[in-house]
Design a protein around this motif. Structure first.
Motif, PDB file in Angstrom:
ATOM      1  N   LEU A  99      -6.978  -4.302  -7.830  1.00 28.12           N
ATOM      2  CA  LEU A  99      -6.623  -5.408  -6.936  1.00 28.12           C
ATOM      3  C   LEU A  99      -7.842  -6.278  -6.652  1.00 28.12           C
ATOM      4  O   LEU A  99      -7.750  -7.509  -6.642  1.00 28.12           O
ATOM      5  CB  LEU A  99      -6.034  -4.870  -5.628  1.00 28.12           C
ATOM      6  N   ALA A 100      -8.992  -5.628  -6.432  1.00 27.79           N
ATOM      7  CA  ALA A 100     -10.198  -6.397  -6.129  1.00 27.79           C
ATOM      8  C   ALA A 100     -10.616  -7.260  -7.317  1.00 27.79           C
ATOM      9  O   ALA A 100     -11.214  -8.324  -7.134  1.00 27.79           O
ATOM     10  CB  ALA A 100     -11.338  -5.450  -5.727  1.00 27.79           C
ATOM     11  N   LEU A 118      -6.156   1.613  -8.069  1.00 24.60           N
ATOM     12  CA  LEU A 118      -5.365   0.536  -7.465  1.00 24.60           C
ATOM     13  C   LEU A 118      -6.270  -0.460  -6.738  1.00 24.60           C
ATOM     14  O   LEU A 118      -6.163  -1.680  -6.930  1.00 24.60           O
ATOM     15  CB  LEU A 118      -4.339   1.124  -6.488  1.00 24.60           C
ATOM     16  N   LEU A 119      -7.203   0.068  -5.914  1.00 12.53           N
ATOM     17  CA  LEU A 119      -8.041  -0.822  -5.104  1.00 12.53           C
ATOM     18  C   LEU A 119      -8.982  -1.636  -5.986  1.00 12.53           C
ATOM     19  O   LEU A 119      -9.168  -2.835  -5.767  1.00 12.53           O
ATOM     20  CB  LEU A 119      -8.831  -0.010  -4.068  1.00 12.53           C
ATOM     21  N   ILE A 141      -5.718   5.953  -6.406  1.00 10.70           N
ATOM     22  CA  ILE A 141      -5.908   4.931  -5.368  1.00 10.70           C
ATOM     23  C   ILE A 141      -7.171   4.106  -5.622  1.00 10.70           C
ATOM     24  O   ILE A 141      -7.128   2.878  -5.501  1.00 10.70           O
ATOM     25  CB  ILE A 141      -5.864   5.539  -3.947  1.00 10.70           C
ATOM     26  N   PRO A 142      -8.313   4.738  -6.002  1.00  8.59           N
ATOM     27  CA  PRO A 142      -9.444   3.883  -6.391  1.00  8.59           C
ATOM     28  C   PRO A 142      -9.083   2.948  -7.550  1.00  8.59           C
ATOM     29  O   PRO A 142      -9.502   1.787  -7.560  1.00  8.59           O
ATOM     30  CB  PRO A 142     -10.531   4.889  -6.792  1.00  8.59           C
ATOM     31  N   LEU A 161      -7.379  10.813  -6.005  1.00  8.08           N
ATOM     32  CA  LEU A 161      -8.783  10.485  -6.221  1.00  8.08           C
ATOM     33  C   LEU A 161      -8.946   9.524  -7.399  1.00  8.08           C
ATOM     34  O   LEU A 161      -9.896   8.759  -7.464  1.00  8.08           O
ATOM     35  CB  LEU A 161      -9.530  11.792  -6.509  1.00  8.08           C
ATOM     36  N   LEU A 166      -8.534  -8.647  -9.553  1.00  7.48           N
ATOM     37  CA  LEU A 166      -7.560  -9.671  -9.924  1.00  7.48           C
ATOM     38  C   LEU A 166      -8.124 -11.063  -9.638  1.00  7.48           C
ATOM     39  O   LEU A 166      -8.761 -11.267  -8.609  1.00  7.48           O
ATOM     40  CB  LEU A 166      -6.250  -9.478  -9.137  1.00  7.48           C
TER      41      LEU A 166
END
Lengths: 130, 127
Positions: B44-45, B40-41, B37-38, B34, B47
């Motif tokens: 990435l968004a 990570l996402l 992963i958020p 929980l 970057l």
């Protein structure tokens, strides 16, 4: 026991039930989880290995990930994650014994996949529309 | 495995007392996911680009590398527990079931070690 099994009444199985939202969201939770385990983890490891191996390996990964079929897989995986996330949060609520009233349960069972699609759309909008 | 007595029918299927532990660890690792992963996402968004230098530079930072390694451990463990339930529920042939569960004790561990090694190499240079 063993001989009696043949003619004992069986519990009605999947095929005879009318589909309800809770059943759909339950099987979607499993499907999304398995998709991430069998596709998501290999893609994640490929990405890490490519980053660890240098610009040429990364270019191979980025070429595949950026192609239309790569994007389809990545969008699918992100949807699987958001579906599993929202559905998992629903499970946490059910685990504490809340949310079993029929209307509430049906409502959240519809809301979970809807929220997951919205989150997936927002995520890709943040990446692609800037 | 006999089918004459109650004990004969359950012998060899594993302890009856491990279910609660499996259930709890699945939820503990879910709580980790929980966060991981958020993170990570969203990272990435945010970057500025997805070229090698940008992504590698981001991943090699200590906090990024730590969390990426934690994904390899926590998330892979969560996946392993989920696939185990899937195998137990849908693989009915005893031989295939044993083979899948045996593979489950090796492949996720190997995947986690491989992932952590990759993260260490990213973080400590090389390549």
């Amino acid at each position: 026991m063993a001989q009696a099994q043949g003619n004992r009444p069986l519990s009605p199985h999947l095929t005879i039930w009318r589909w309800g939202p809770a059943m759909a969201v339950s099987i979607l939770h499993r499907a999304a989880g398995q998709a991430m385990a069998f596709v998501g983890i290999p893609v994640f490891l490929w990405w890490l290995a490519a980053l660890a191996s240098g610009p040429e390996s990364y270019a191979t990964f980025a070429g595949t990930a950026g192609a239309w079929y790569g994007k389809v897989v990545l969008i699918g995986l992100s949807w699987a994650f958001f579906e599993h996330l929202t559905s998992g949060l629903r499970h946490f609520v059910l685990d504490v014994g809340a949310g079993y009233e029929l209307d509430t349960n049906n409502g959240w069972s519809w809301a979970v996949p809807a929220i997951a699609i919205v989150l997936t759309a927002l995520f890709w909008a943040a990446i692609l529309l800037r | 495995m006999g089918n004459g007595t109650s004990i004969g029918r359950v012998r060899g299927l594993g302890s009856a007392r491990h279910g609660a532990h499996h259930w709890l660890v699945q939820r503990f690792t879910a709580i980790g996911n929980l966060i991981l992963i958020p993170w990570l996402l969203i990272s990435l968004a945010l970057l500025p680009g997805y070229d090698y230098a940008t992504v590698h530079g981001w991943a090699s930072r200590p906090v990024s590398a730590t969390l990426l390694a934690l994904i390899c451990i926590n998330t892979f463990w969560h996946a392993r527990l989920g696939v185990q339930v899937f195998m137990e529920d849908y693989v009915h042939d005893e031989g295939y079931k044993f083979a899948s569960l045996a593979a489950l004790n090796a492949i996720p561990l190997a995947a986690a070690v491989f992932g952590v090694i990759c993260v260490v190499r990213i973080a400590l240079g090389g390549a």
